[in-house]
Design an enzyme around this catalytic site. Structure first.
Site, PDB file in Angstrom:
ATOM      1  N   HIS A 229      46.039  46.108  45.832  1.00 29.73           N
ATOM      2  CA  HIS A 229      45.101  45.560  46.815  1.00 29.73           C
ATOM      3  C   HIS A 229      44.462  44.251  46.346  1.00 29.73           C
ATOM      4  CE1 HIS A 229      41.780  47.715  44.554  1.00 29.73           C
ATOM      5  NE2 HIS A 229      41.137  46.619  44.902  1.00 29.73           N
TER       6      HIS A 229
ATOM      7  N   ASP B  89      48.769  51.884  44.400  1.00 28.81           N
ATOM      8  CA  ASP B  89      47.903  50.711  44.232  1.00 28.81           C
ATOM      9  C   ASP B  89      48.113  50.033  42.879  1.00 28.81           C
ATOM     10  OD1 ASP B  89      46.114  48.800  44.927  1.00 28.81           O
ATOM     11  OD2 ASP B  89      44.343  50.083  44.931  1.00 28.81           O
TER      12      ASP B  89
ATOM     13  N   SER C 283      38.613  45.937  39.813  1.00 31.16           N
ATOM     14  CA  SER C 283      39.891  46.489  40.249  1.00 31.16           C
ATOM     15  C   SER C 283      41.063  45.884  39.478  1.00 31.16           C
ATOM     16  CB  SER C 283      40.099  46.231  41.741  1.00 31.16           C
ATOM     17  OG  SER C 283      39.157  46.933  42.499  1.00 31.16           O
TER      18      SER C 283
END
Length: 368
Positions: free
Chosen positions: A168, A197, A270
């Protein structure tokens, strides 16, 4: 008027060649410049009487052969150019160097003449009333301009420049760059896994440090450290770390590909490494529950899932089972092995993504 018989050309990316490889053939010539588009179109200026002319020629050829595309300056001679400097040259090219005349011959571009004149300023100027500054920067920004719109974290897993991050973080990006010594360095996305992911990036960097992957998945109550760049570079450009422990061996909805930790994790973290006391990666930071009154519900993707993903894409990770390393070694690993990732989008892209549900960490002044 002095004639300059220097050949400028643009070749769209074909076969296994890249703009950088084509450019390297000519970089030995004095006063060279490379301009590229997000989809690998490019323009080259080389052998000019000044760097300014080379940059102009590179922009001119790029825009001629890539109409409607955003052309950005990437390299001057052997030096890579950062985003801010590239924009300054773009403005200079737009405003000052239209006095050159170009001609097309034998499939190439030549500087046909130089009038030696620039646009003259009017002898008298009329002062206009200044418009009030808009609080919305989108009202004045070109919506097709590429900007570093959102950020994330990644980490080196090989001495050949392979980087792991979240899918993402890079999905939908027109360009993906990492920051090294204050410069933007473009990287390639070579594989991604939307379901888990994860993504693999490839840079031309030979990192001083890279992470080894734990042979075992995390265990309940294991101590962990999360390294990354939470909240982008708006807080600071330095690497940040948080400590905690493994609080559950499953993620949201009994997702056993993930585990839970109480180490602080924010947007921008992230894709960063979750490591044990030995500096081994036991997981990849992925998400947190963002609801009022809920704290400590942060998740990571297990190292076994990461290894399965990389093995399927012919990237063999170096595994290790060191129980502990010194504080200095850990600091060096975190500092030199973790990278800041920028996702480059246009203003129009940002507007569309913001209207949708997105996990991207937007820290751009162009955001609503």
């Amino acid at each position: 008027m002095k004639k300059i018989l220097v050949f400028f050309f643009l070749i769209l990316l074909t076969g296994c060649y890249t703009p950088a490889e084509h450019y390297s053939v000519h970089v030995g010539n004095k006063n060279s410049a490379l301009v590229t588009t997000p989809d690998n179109g490019f323009g080259i200026g080389t052998g000019q009487k000044s760097v300014e002319y080379a940059i102009y020629a590179a922009f001119r050829t790029c825009e001629h052969f890539n109409p409607g595309k955003y052309c950005a300056l990437k390299q001057i001679n052997k030096r890579h150019v950062g985003y801010d400097e590239a924009n300054k040259w773009k403005d200079k090219y737009t405003n000052n160097y239209k006095f050159l005349t170009f001609a097309e011959r034998d499939g190439g571009w030549y500087v046909a003449s130089d009038t030696g004149e620039r646009y003259k300023k009017p002898t008298q100027t009329v002062k206009k009333k200044k418009k009030p500054k808009s609080n919305n920067s989108q009202s004045t920004a070109d919506k097709n301009t590429l900007v570093p719109a959102s950020s994330g974290t990644g980490f080196f897993v090989s001495n050949n420049g392979h980087i792991i991050t979240n899918d993402h973080v890079i999905v939908g990006c027109r360009n993906v760059t990492i920051s090294q010594q204050g410069k933007y360095i473009e990287v390639d996305v070579i594989a991604y896994d939307e379901r888990n992911d994860l993504a693999i990036l490839k840079s031309d960097i030979r990192p001083k440090k890279f992470y080894r992957i734990s042979k075992q998945d995390p265990k309940l109550m294991d101590d962990v450290v999360i390294a990354g760049y939470p909240l982008g570079n708006k807080v600071s450009t330095g690497i940040k770390t948080t400590k905690g422990s493994v609080t559950s061996l499953s993620g949201m909805g009994n997702n056993f590909s993930e585990f839970q930790t109480d180490a602080a994790l924010n947007k921008g973290n992230s894709g960063g490494p979750i490591i044990d006391k030995g500096g081994n990666v036991i997981g990849v930071a992925v998400a947190k529950i963002e609801k009022e009154g809920i704290e400590g519900f942060n998740f990571g993707i297990k190292s076994s899932v990461l290894k399965s993903f990389t093995n399927s894409n012919n990237l063999k990770l170096v595994t290790a089972s060191r129980s502990r390393i010194s504080q200095n070694q850990l600091t060096s690993l975190v500092t030199e092995g973790t990278v800041y990732i920028d996702c480059w989008l246009t203003i129009s892209d940002i507007e569309k993504i913001i209207k949708q549900s997105s996990e991207k960490a937007f820290y751009s002044e162009y955001q609503n």
